[in-house]
Design a protein around this motif. Sequence first.
Motif, PDB file in Angstrom:
ATOM      1  N   SER A   1      -0.202  -6.636   2.022  1.00 32.47           N
ATOM      2  CA  SER A   1      -0.335  -5.351   2.678  1.00 32.47           C
ATOM      3  C   SER A   1      -0.546  -5.750   4.194  1.00 32.47           C
ATOM      4  CB  SER A   1      -1.456  -4.435   2.051  1.00 32.47           C
ATOM      5  OG  SER A   1      -1.241  -3.657   3.117  1.00 32.47           O
TER       6      SER A   1
ATOM      7  N   CYS B   1      18.437  -2.215  -5.621  1.00 33.37           N
ATOM      8  CA  CYS B   1      18.066  -1.066  -6.276  1.00 33.37           C
ATOM      9  C   CYS B   1      18.248   0.390  -5.721  1.00 33.37           C
ATOM     10  CB  CYS B   1      16.870  -1.334  -6.493  1.00 33.37           C
ATOM     11  SG  CYS B   1      16.226  -2.908  -7.758  1.00 33.37           S
TER      12      CYS B   1
ATOM     13  N   VAL C   1       6.271   2.800  -2.308  1.00 38.01           N
ATOM     14  CA  VAL C   1       7.284   2.215  -3.764  1.00 38.01           C
ATOM     15  C   VAL C   1       6.071   1.132  -4.595  1.00 38.01           C
ATOM     16  CG1 VAL C   1       8.853   1.085  -4.645  1.00 38.01           C
ATOM     17  CG2 VAL C   1       9.377   3.398  -3.275  1.00 38.01           C
TER      18      VAL C   1
ATOM     19  N   SER D   1      17.839   4.421  -6.576  1.00 38.77           N
ATOM     20  CA  SER D   1      17.252   4.961  -7.006  1.00 38.77           C
ATOM     21  C   SER D   1      18.084   6.549  -7.174  1.00 38.77           C
ATOM     22  CB  SER D   1      15.589   5.572  -6.915  1.00 38.77           C
ATOM     23  OG  SER D   1      15.639   5.671  -5.684  1.00 38.77           O
TER      24      SER D   1
ATOM     25  N   SER E   1       1.329  -1.490  -0.153  1.00 39.80           N
ATOM     26  CA  SER E   1       0.262  -0.119   0.048  1.00 39.80           C
ATOM     27  C   SER E   1       0.875   0.962   0.169  1.00 39.80           C
ATOM     28  CB  SER E   1      -0.830  -0.315   1.087  1.00 39.80           C
ATOM     29  OG  SER E   1      -0.268   0.334   2.634  1.00 39.80           O
TER      30      SER E   1
HETATM   31  N1  LIG Z   1      16.248   1.522  -3.044  1.00 36.54           N
HETATM   32  C1  LIG Z   1      15.761   3.528  -3.199  1.00 36.54           C
HETATM   33  O1  LIG Z   1      15.666   3.840  -3.507  1.00 36.54           O
HETATM   34  C2  LIG Z   1      14.552   3.695  -2.367  1.00 36.54           C
HETATM   35  C3  LIG Z   1      13.774   4.096  -3.007  1.00 36.54           C
HETATM   36  C4  LIG Z   1      12.600   4.588  -2.722  1.00 36.54           C
HETATM   37  C5  LIG Z   1      11.980   4.379  -1.052  1.00 36.54           C
HETATM   38  N2  LIG Z   1      13.102   3.104  -0.907  1.00 36.54           N
HETATM   39  C6  LIG Z   1      12.519   2.919   0.535  1.00 36.54           C
HETATM   40  O2  LIG Z   1      11.476   2.223   0.216  1.00 36.54           O
HETATM   41  C7  LIG Z   1      10.367   1.260   1.279  1.00 36.54           C
HETATM   42  C8  LIG Z   1       9.118   2.224   0.745  1.00 36.54           C
HETATM   43  O3  LIG Z   1       9.293   3.549   0.553  1.00 36.54           O
HETATM   44  P1  LIG Z   1       7.994   4.525   0.550  1.00 36.54           P
HETATM   45  O4  LIG Z   1       8.144   5.544   0.004  1.00 36.54           O
HETATM   46  O5  LIG Z   1       7.220   3.374  -0.373  1.00 36.54           O
HETATM   47  O6  LIG Z   1       6.855   4.432   1.888  1.00 36.54           O
HETATM   48  P2  LIG Z   1       5.702   4.460   2.371  1.00 36.54           P
HETATM   49  O7  LIG Z   1       4.730   4.881   1.294  1.00 36.54           O
HETATM   50  O8  LIG Z   1       5.801   4.675   3.785  1.00 36.54           O
HETATM   51  O9  LIG Z   1       6.495   2.504   2.352  1.00 36.54           O
HETATM   52  C9  LIG Z   1       6.240   1.939   3.271  1.00 36.54           C
HETATM   53  C10 LIG Z   1       4.620   0.831   2.660  1.00 36.54           C
HETATM   54  O10 LIG Z   1       5.460  -0.612   3.527  1.00 36.54           O
HETATM   55  C11 LIG Z   1       4.885  -0.936   4.517  1.00 36.54           C
HETATM   56  N3  LIG Z   1       5.444  -0.894   6.457  1.00 36.54           N
HETATM   57  C12 LIG Z   1       6.198   0.000   7.091  1.00 36.54           C
HETATM   58  N4  LIG Z   1       6.030  -0.693   7.748  1.00 36.54           N
HETATM   59  C13 LIG Z   1       6.274  -1.797   7.994  1.00 36.54           C
HETATM   60  C14 LIG Z   1       6.796  -3.043   9.180  1.00 36.54           C
HETATM   61  N5  LIG Z   1       7.116  -2.583  10.279  1.00 36.54           N
HETATM   62  N6  LIG Z   1       7.345  -3.598   8.767  1.00 36.54           N
HETATM   63  C15 LIG Z   1       6.423  -4.012   7.368  1.00 36.54           C
HETATM   64  N7  LIG Z   1       6.094  -3.722   6.634  1.00 36.54           N
HETATM   65  C16 LIG Z   1       5.548  -1.876   6.760  1.00 36.54           C
HETATM   66  C17 LIG Z   1       3.364  -0.401   4.507  1.00 36.54           C
HETATM   67  O11 LIG Z   1       2.730  -0.503   3.599  1.00 36.54           O
HETATM   68  P3  LIG Z   1       1.468  -2.233   4.187  1.00 36.54           P
HETATM   69  O12 LIG Z   1       0.216  -1.627   5.210  1.00 36.54           O
HETATM   70  O13 LIG Z   1       0.478  -2.378   2.354  1.00 36.54           O
HETATM   71  O14 LIG Z   1       2.643  -3.121   4.222  1.00 36.54           O
HETATM   72  C18 LIG Z   1       3.911   0.765   4.057  1.00 36.54           C
HETATM   73  O15 LIG Z   1       2.757   1.560   3.651  1.00 36.54           O
HETATM   74  C19 LIG Z   1      11.335   2.675   2.445  1.00 36.54           C
HETATM   75  O16 LIG Z   1      11.888   1.541   3.315  1.00 36.54           O
HETATM   76  C20 LIG Z   1      11.939   3.906   1.037  1.00 36.54           C
HETATM   77  O17 LIG Z   1      13.166   4.268   2.116  1.00 36.54           O
HETATM   78  C21 LIG Z   1      14.451   2.461  -1.185  1.00 36.54           C
END
Ligand SMILES: NC(=O)c1ccc[n+]([C@@H]2O[C@H](COP(=O)([O-])OP(=O)(O)OC[C@H]3O[C@@H](n4cnc5c(N)ncnc54)[C@H](OP(=O)(O)O)[C@@H]3O)[C@@H](O)[C@H]2O)c1
Length: 334
Positions: A181, A269, A162, A271, A159
């Motif tokens: 999720s 990955c 990303v 970005s 949800s």
């Molecule tokens: N590698 C890269 O270049 C890159 C780029 C962007 C983001 N990221 C990383 O990717 C992740 C997602 O980023 P985002 O911007 O999409 O964040 P976001 O919108 O906050 O989404 C994260 C999702 O992870 C799930 N989540 C949150 N806390 C959790 C927990 N304790 N245990 C399990 N699931 C949990 C939730 O989804 P559900 O409730 O649906 O489970 C939440 O909506 C972050 O860690 C961010 O730092 C990395």
Amino acid sequence: METYTAFRIHQDEAGHRAGFEQLPIPRPGPGEVLVRVAYSSVNYKDALAGTGRGKILRTFPLVGGIDAAGTVEASEDPAFRPGDAVIATGWGLSFDHDGGYAELLCVPASWLVPMPEGLDARTAMILGTAGFTAALAVHRMLTNGQTPALGPILVTGASGGVGCVAIALFARLGYEVVALSGKAALADWLHRIGATRILGRDALADAKRPLERARWGGAVDNVGGELLAQITRTLAPHGNIASIGLAGGHQLETTVMPFILRGVSLLGCNSVDVPQPLRRTLWEHLATDWRPADLDALLSKTLDFADLPEVFDDMLAGQTHGRVLVKIAPSTQP
Ligand SMILES: NC(=O)c1ccc[n+]([C@@H]2O[C@H](COP(=O)([O-])OP(=O)(O)OC[C@H]3O[C@@H](n4cnc5c(N)ncnc54)[C@H](OP(=O)(O)O)[C@@H]3O)[C@@H](O)[C@H]2O)c1
């Protein structure tokens, strides 16, 4: 002195503080471009930086915001002219350089991507770094042999920003997508954006042995920790896992069995510093053949610039979903 409004983050002897400030309008130096920002967005990293709850910024004070889209105001580089529509994500934004939560952004021309035909500042920022990262995951997986025939794609943190774009991209490309999720209440929305099946966060909790029944052809993981370990144990032979995030933990405890006996690949990955040619290619895909069927369906909230700080705590507490857009432009009007 002419000024512009920016959301600026400080960290000093007095601790963390962040808020709106008036800054002097910068003059672009050689090779730089001044962009009038129309839209930005909120990513997990922005929430960490804005609240001071994660070590994101390398230098202080800095303007926050890892994303921006707008129009070139002045350019000291032949690649861009006033009026050009551009996108800036990653690089040093809100890391060691002022970011996109500002009416004006002065950056090296090499950080900018020309707006691809089919997107504008608003739709580009519905995607933002989250969408670009999902596209990077798709690219890495397809390049490494991912096909629908290998089996469904599991998307964790489904949800989130990303996660929701990853679901929409793989659905658009004809894959069966399984969303994992923690938000059961969002099941209808997850189906609407392209998920065919939905699992709860502990659905793989019993996958403890080095190799379990293969259930996925590939996976996009935003969570890390034990969930990523469970995915390695349940992936089909020759499948790919794109490792993107650590919302659930940064450790990974698994065995080499999935890699050496099933030929599973774990693809990192990042970005932030994707080289320009690939960056432009991915944005072109996002505008055309990979474009999510309904971009607006991914959007949960559009904030006025003045309301930006309200969302950070909610995002870190897992109370947001989908993409959060920030409308910067209106506050530039007198
Ligand atoms: N590698 C890269 O270049 C890159 C780029 C962007 C983001 N990221 C990383 O990717 C992740 C997602 O980023 P985002 O911007 O999409 O964040 P976001 O919108 O906050 O989404 C994260 C999702 O992870 C799930 N989540 C949150 N806390 C959790 C927990 N304790 N245990 C399990 N699931 C949990 C939730 O989804 P559900 O409730 O649906 O489970 C939440 O909506 C972050 O860690 C961010 O730092 C990395």
